[in-house]
Design an enzyme around this catalytic site. Structure first.
Site, PDB file in Angstrom:
ATOM      1  N   TYR A  26      44.548  89.685  17.509  1.00 62.82           N
ATOM      2  CA  TYR A  26      42.809  88.604  17.856  1.00 62.82           C
ATOM      3  C   TYR A  26      42.775  90.442  17.525  1.00 62.82           C
ATOM      4  O   TYR A  26      41.509  89.408  16.102  1.00 62.82           O
ATOM      5  CB  TYR A  26      43.282  89.048  19.529  1.00 62.82           C
ATOM      6  CG  TYR A  26      41.598  88.449  19.319  1.00 62.82           C
ATOM      7  CD1 TYR A  26      41.947  86.920  19.971  1.00 62.82           C
ATOM      8  CD2 TYR A  26      40.687  89.107  19.542  1.00 62.82           C
ATOM      9  CE1 TYR A  26      40.959  86.311  19.657  1.00 62.82           C
ATOM     10  CE2 TYR A  26      39.525  88.573  20.176  1.00 62.82           C
ATOM     11  CZ  TYR A  26      39.477  87.136  20.101  1.00 62.82           C
ATOM     12  OH  TYR A  26      38.248  86.491  20.428  1.00 62.82           O
TER      13      TYR A  26
ATOM     14  N   TYR B 139      39.571  82.717  27.296  1.00 59.63           N
ATOM     15  CA  TYR B 139      40.699  81.021  27.201  1.00 59.63           C
ATOM     16  C   TYR B 139      41.100  81.363  27.859  1.00 59.63           C
ATOM     17  O   TYR B 139      41.884  81.847  28.405  1.00 59.63           O
ATOM     18  CB  TYR B 139      41.270  82.417  25.693  1.00 59.63           C
ATOM     19  CG  TYR B 139      40.107  82.914  24.328  1.00 59.63           C
ATOM     20  CD1 TYR B 139      40.712  82.505  23.850  1.00 59.63           C
ATOM     21  CD2 TYR B 139      40.176  84.061  24.572  1.00 59.63           C
ATOM     22  CE1 TYR B 139      40.336  82.597  22.227  1.00 59.63           C
ATOM     23  CE2 TYR B 139      38.962  84.391  23.072  1.00 59.63           C
ATOM     24  CZ  TYR B 139      39.305  83.673  22.586  1.00 59.63           C
ATOM     25  OH  TYR B 139      38.764  84.096  21.354  1.00 59.63           O
TER      26      TYR B 139
ATOM     27  N   PRO C 282      40.702  78.050  15.511  1.00 56.15           N
ATOM     28  CA  PRO C 282      40.226  78.546  15.420  1.00 56.15           C
ATOM     29  C   PRO C 282      40.624  79.050  16.992  1.00 56.15           C
ATOM     30  O   PRO C 282      39.964  80.062  16.997  1.00 56.15           O
ATOM     31  CB  PRO C 282      38.529  77.790  15.626  1.00 56.15           C
ATOM     32  CG  PRO C 282      38.765  76.050  16.202  1.00 56.15           C
ATOM     33  CD  PRO C 282      39.730  76.142  15.433  1.00 56.15           C
TER      34      PRO C 282
ATOM     35  N   LYS D 276      40.417  83.571  13.499  1.00 61.59           N
ATOM     36  CA  LYS D 276      40.806  84.121  12.479  1.00 61.59           C
ATOM     37  C   LYS D 276      40.271  83.860  11.292  1.00 61.59           C
ATOM     38  O   LYS D 276      39.770  84.376  10.104  1.00 61.59           O
ATOM     39  CB  LYS D 276      42.246  84.238  12.550  1.00 61.59           C
ATOM     40  CG  LYS D 276      43.098  84.525  13.385  1.00 61.59           C
ATOM     41  CD  LYS D 276      42.732  86.479  12.395  1.00 61.59           C
ATOM     42  CE  LYS D 276      44.029  87.272  14.007  1.00 61.59           C
ATOM     43  NZ  LYS D 276      42.555  87.786  14.528  1.00 61.59           N
TER      44      LYS D 276
ATOM     45  N   HIS E 299      32.886  93.947  21.906  1.00 61.42           N
ATOM     46  CA  HIS E 299      33.360  93.579  22.559  1.00 61.42           C
ATOM     47  C   HIS E 299      34.887  94.133  23.240  1.00 61.42           C
ATOM     48  O   HIS E 299      35.863  94.663  22.153  1.00 61.42           O
ATOM     49  CB  HIS E 299      33.958  92.397  22.419  1.00 61.42           C
ATOM     50  CG  HIS E 299      32.954  91.421  23.020  1.00 61.42           C
ATOM     51  ND1 HIS E 299      33.178  90.414  23.591  1.00 61.42           N
ATOM     52  CD2 HIS E 299      31.652  91.383  23.332  1.00 61.42           C
ATOM     53  CE1 HIS E 299      31.726  89.806  23.826  1.00 61.42           C
ATOM     54  NE2 HIS E 299      31.075  90.356  23.984  1.00 61.42           N
TER      55      HIS E 299
HETATM   56  C1  LIG Z   1      33.315  75.225  15.215  1.00 64.28           C
HETATM   57  C2  LIG Z   1      33.671  76.056  14.139  1.00 64.28           C
HETATM   58  C3  LIG Z   1      33.580  77.630  14.621  1.00 64.28           C
HETATM   59  C4  LIG Z   1      34.482  78.218  14.052  1.00 64.28           C
HETATM   60  N1  LIG Z   1      35.214  79.367  15.030  1.00 64.28           N
HETATM   61  C5  LIG Z   1      35.557  80.466  14.420  1.00 64.28           C
HETATM   62  C6  LIG Z   1      35.857  82.211  15.184  1.00 64.28           C
HETATM   63  O1  LIG Z   1      35.334  82.297  16.175  1.00 64.28           O
HETATM   64  N2  LIG Z   1      36.164  82.974  14.203  1.00 64.28           N
HETATM   65  C7  LIG Z   1      36.276  83.231  12.902  1.00 64.28           C
HETATM   66  O2  LIG Z   1      37.017  83.933  11.924  1.00 64.28           O
HETATM   67  N3  LIG Z   1      36.043  82.089  12.169  1.00 64.28           N
HETATM   68  C8  LIG Z   1      36.118  81.284  12.890  1.00 64.28           C
HETATM   69  N4  LIG Z   1      35.847  80.060  12.219  1.00 64.28           N
HETATM   70  C9  LIG Z   1      36.224  79.379  10.674  1.00 64.28           C
HETATM   71  C10 LIG Z   1      35.088  79.838   9.711  1.00 64.28           C
HETATM   72  O3  LIG Z   1      33.178  79.279  10.383  1.00 64.28           O
HETATM   73  C11 LIG Z   1      35.281  79.987   8.010  1.00 64.28           C
HETATM   74  O4  LIG Z   1      36.415  80.533   8.257  1.00 64.28           O
HETATM   75  C12 LIG Z   1      34.298  80.250   7.792  1.00 64.28           C
HETATM   76  O5  LIG Z   1      32.997  79.723   6.954  1.00 64.28           O
HETATM   77  C13 LIG Z   1      34.356  80.895   6.003  1.00 64.28           C
HETATM   78  O6  LIG Z   1      34.065  80.818   5.083  1.00 64.28           O
HETATM   79  P1  LIG Z   1      33.884  80.779   3.416  1.00 64.28           P
HETATM   80  O7  LIG Z   1      33.248  81.359   3.030  1.00 64.28           O
HETATM   81  O8  LIG Z   1      35.890  80.778   3.021  1.00 64.28           O
HETATM   82  O9  LIG Z   1      33.770  78.992   3.496  1.00 64.28           O
HETATM   83  P2  LIG Z   1      32.620  78.399   4.446  1.00 64.28           P
HETATM   84  O10 LIG Z   1      31.573  78.779   5.567  1.00 64.28           O
HETATM   85  O11 LIG Z   1      32.678  76.868   4.122  1.00 64.28           O
HETATM   86  O12 LIG Z   1      31.541  77.949   2.823  1.00 64.28           O
HETATM   87  C14 LIG Z   1      31.822  77.631   1.847  1.00 64.28           C
HETATM   88  C15 LIG Z   1      30.966  76.253   1.530  1.00 64.28           C
HETATM   89  O13 LIG Z   1      31.069  76.238  -0.176  1.00 64.28           O
HETATM   90  C16 LIG Z   1      30.078  74.615   0.022  1.00 64.28           C
HETATM   91  N5  LIG Z   1      30.525  73.627  -0.761  1.00 64.28           N
HETATM   92  C17 LIG Z   1      31.427  73.421  -0.909  1.00 64.28           C
HETATM   93  N6  LIG Z   1      31.762  72.319  -2.301  1.00 64.28           N
HETATM   94  C18 LIG Z   1      30.497  72.723  -2.985  1.00 64.28           C
HETATM   95  C19 LIG Z   1      30.578  72.769  -4.308  1.00 64.28           C
HETATM   96  N7  LIG Z   1      31.198  70.979  -4.369  1.00 64.28           N
HETATM   97  N8  LIG Z   1      29.906  73.447  -5.258  1.00 64.28           N
HETATM   98  C20 LIG Z   1      28.686  74.218  -4.361  1.00 64.28           C
HETATM   99  N9  LIG Z   1      29.363  75.026  -3.037  1.00 64.28           N
HETATM  100  C21 LIG Z   1      30.043  73.565  -2.404  1.00 64.28           C
HETATM  101  C22 LIG Z   1      29.371  74.673   0.945  1.00 64.28           C
HETATM  102  O14 LIG Z   1      27.950  73.692   1.296  1.00 64.28           O
HETATM  103  C23 LIG Z   1      29.927  75.469   1.872  1.00 64.28           C
HETATM  104  O15 LIG Z   1      28.885  76.409   2.206  1.00 64.28           O
HETATM  105  C24 LIG Z   1      34.615  78.416  12.960  1.00 64.28           C
HETATM  106  C25 LIG Z   1      34.675  77.047  11.944  1.00 64.28           C
HETATM  107  C26 LIG Z   1      34.244  76.206  12.931  1.00 64.28           C
HETATM  108  C27 LIG Z   1      34.235  75.176  12.113  1.00 64.28           C
END
Ligand SMILES: Cc1cc2nc3c(=O)[nH]c(=O)nc-3n(C[C@H](O)[C@H](O)[C@H](O)COP(=O)(O)OP(=O)(O)OC[C@H]3O[C@@H](n4cnc5c(N)ncnc54)[C@H](O)[C@@H]3O)c2cc1C
Length: 424
Positions: free
Chosen positions: A419, A206, A298, A302, A77
């Site tokens: 962005y 947006y 969101p 980011k 995009h």
């Molecule tokens: C609806 C929605 C829309 C979003 N849109 C955007 C977007 O457009 N752009 C963007 O950049 N970000 C977006 N985000 C944010 C993005 O999804 C998160 O920032 C991203 O998932 C972060 O990745 P992570 O690996 O840090 O955490 P997560 O993806 O949350 O992974 C953490 C993992 O740890 C596991 N876990 C938790 N506790 C334990 C434990 N005790 N033992 C073992 N495993 C455990 C969980 O099951 C999970 O799978 C959005 C989030 C949501 C909810």
């Protein structure tokens, strides 16, 4: 039951994008890692979350050799549309800052990473329970858990990486007198839907109006993602399909050029808005990355990108830490009858240790970017959302701010630069 014990360089709690990317990049540098994850691979694969990837995030996927699907199935995009009271302005990222973003759903990012990690023989335990992390202030921290088969396991490591998401148990291990939790919540949420329809427009929209915010996003040619601003207590079942689409259309402007493509809704969720930062992101032999260390609303897209930016900052510092540790082990092994300090295969010490300097530096570097992203996410959220106490003055003031951004090439460039991720 007997506990199955193993040893590894790095134990990773959380098999989301941050955890898996960390594991893969460490392996490329000869540092072994084991990942544990509470959910099943299938559950994560089918959870809809982020969709917009900054260019450095895409580059990391390509460089980590997880496959090229992000380039073949993702969509570049080159801009986005901002709409206020039915008037649309396009922000041309390429013309303004020479960068694009990619639309490629997070569950596909996860699938690519998990497939690559397993293809390369990386160890991961899905569906674990009773996770406990011990001894983060010693040279031999340990993860204990029960695996999917009911076997108790213990992994001793030199370093624990907490990538366990926004409800992180790892971050609570940083003592309260060391840790500052910066937190705010917002008086609104997003009502998100997935619907079976073709894209309404080629780029994301947006939109804001007197009845609030809406985002017209995409997933693929036949499934679309849309959000609208709602009260955090909203029950998704109170909204019919027709009411949802009519409301979003009203935000876009009923008479305007943009007419929603409607289709059966296959998922409805309410997503509360929070900003959180844990400071520091490292303590003893524990480091945090991704949502475990910070969350953003969101609006600025980011969250996932910040998680990957953390990993970019973290991996070289972990390598530096292990280089130091190995040099120390060689020196000690040369001494008469001394044990190496602690590296894989060696007996770790249970004496208290300071946070290693490379890991302190990781925390400082990562937090600088986190606060830039917090600022942009907070600012964009407040610019584009109707406030609970809004009156004609505050609405028109927001409209004035919107015009100040979209009428000026400098304002547009500020939005485009933030962005698309500041080009680093
Ligand atoms: C609806 C929605 C829309 C979003 N849109 C955007 C977007 O457009 N752009 C963007 O950049 N970000 C977006 N985000 C944010 C993005 O999804 C998160 O920032 C991203 O998932 C972060 O990745 P992570 O690996 O840090 O955490 P997560 O993806 O949350 O992974 C953490 C993992 O740890 C596991 N876990 C938790 N506790 C334990 C434990 N005790 N033992 C073992 N495993 C455990 C969980 O099951 C999970 O799978 C959005 C989030 C949501 C909810």
């Amino acid at each position: 039951m007997t506990e199955h014990e193993t040893r590894v360089d790095v134990g990773i709690v959380g098999g989301g994008p941050a955890g898996l990317m960390t594991a893969l990049l460490l392996k490329r540098r000869g540092i072994t890692a084991v990942v544990i994850e509470t959910r099943t691979q299938e559950q994560i694969r089918h959870t809809q979350r982020a969709g917009i990837l900054e260019a450095p995030t895409v580059n990391m996927l390509v460089e980590a050799e997880v496959g090229s699907r992000v380039l073949t199935d993702g969509h570049e995009h080159e801009g986005t549309v901002l709409s206020f009271d039915g008037i649309q302005r396009r922000i041309d990222f390429q013309a303004l800052v020479g960068r694009s973003v990619w639309l490629y759903p997070q569950n596909e990012v996860f699938h690519d990473l998990a497939t690559a990690w397993q293809r390369e023989g990386g160890e991961i335990h899905w569906a674990v329970t009773e996770t406990a992390v011990e001894g983060i202030d010693t040279a031999a921290p340990r993860i204990r858990f029960t695996d999917a088969q009911g076997q108790r396991r213990s992994i001793e490591a030199d370093l624990i990486v907490g990538t366990d998401g926004s409800r992180s148990m790892c971050r609570k291990l940083i003592p309260e007198d060391v840790r500052t939790d910066h937190f705010i919540s917002y008086p609104f949420a997003w009502f998100g839907i997935l619907c079976e329809a073709p894209p309404t427009a080629p780029e994301l929209i947006y939109a804001n109006s007197e009845i609030g915010f809406a985002l017209i996003s995409q997933r693929n040619e036949s499934v679309q993602r849309m959000y609208f601003q709602c009260d955090p207590d909203t029950d998704p079942e109170d909204w019919t399909e027709e009411a949802i689409f009519d409301h979003i259309q009203q935000v876009l402007g009923v008479e305007g050029e943009i007419q929603l493509k409607r289709g059966p809704i296959i998922e409805k969720t309410v997503l509360p808005f929070r900003s959180y930062v844990c400071d520091p992101l490292s303590h003893g032999r524990l480091v945090l990355a991704g949502d475990a260390g910070h969350t953003v609303p969101p609006t600025g897209a980011k969250g996932l990108n910040l998680a990957f930016a953390d990993v970019r900052a973290l991996v070289p510092r972990v390598e530096e830490f292990f280089t130091g540790l190995r040099a120390q082990a060689v020196t000690q092994a040369d001494g008469v009858g001394q044990e190496p300090a602690s590296i894989s295969g060696a007996q770790g010490s249970s004496a208290a240790v300071e946070t290693p300097e490379p890991l302190r530096r990781y925390s400082r570097t990562a937090l600088d970017r986190v606060w830039k992203a917090q600022n942009f996410s907070y600012w964009a959220t407040n610019l584009l959302h109707r406030q609970p106490e809004e009156n004609p003055f505050t609405h028109k003031r927001r409209r004035g701010e919107f015009d100040a951004i979209t009428d000026s090439v400098h304002g547009q460039a500020y939005f485009a630069d933030s962005y698309t991720g500041w080009g680093d």
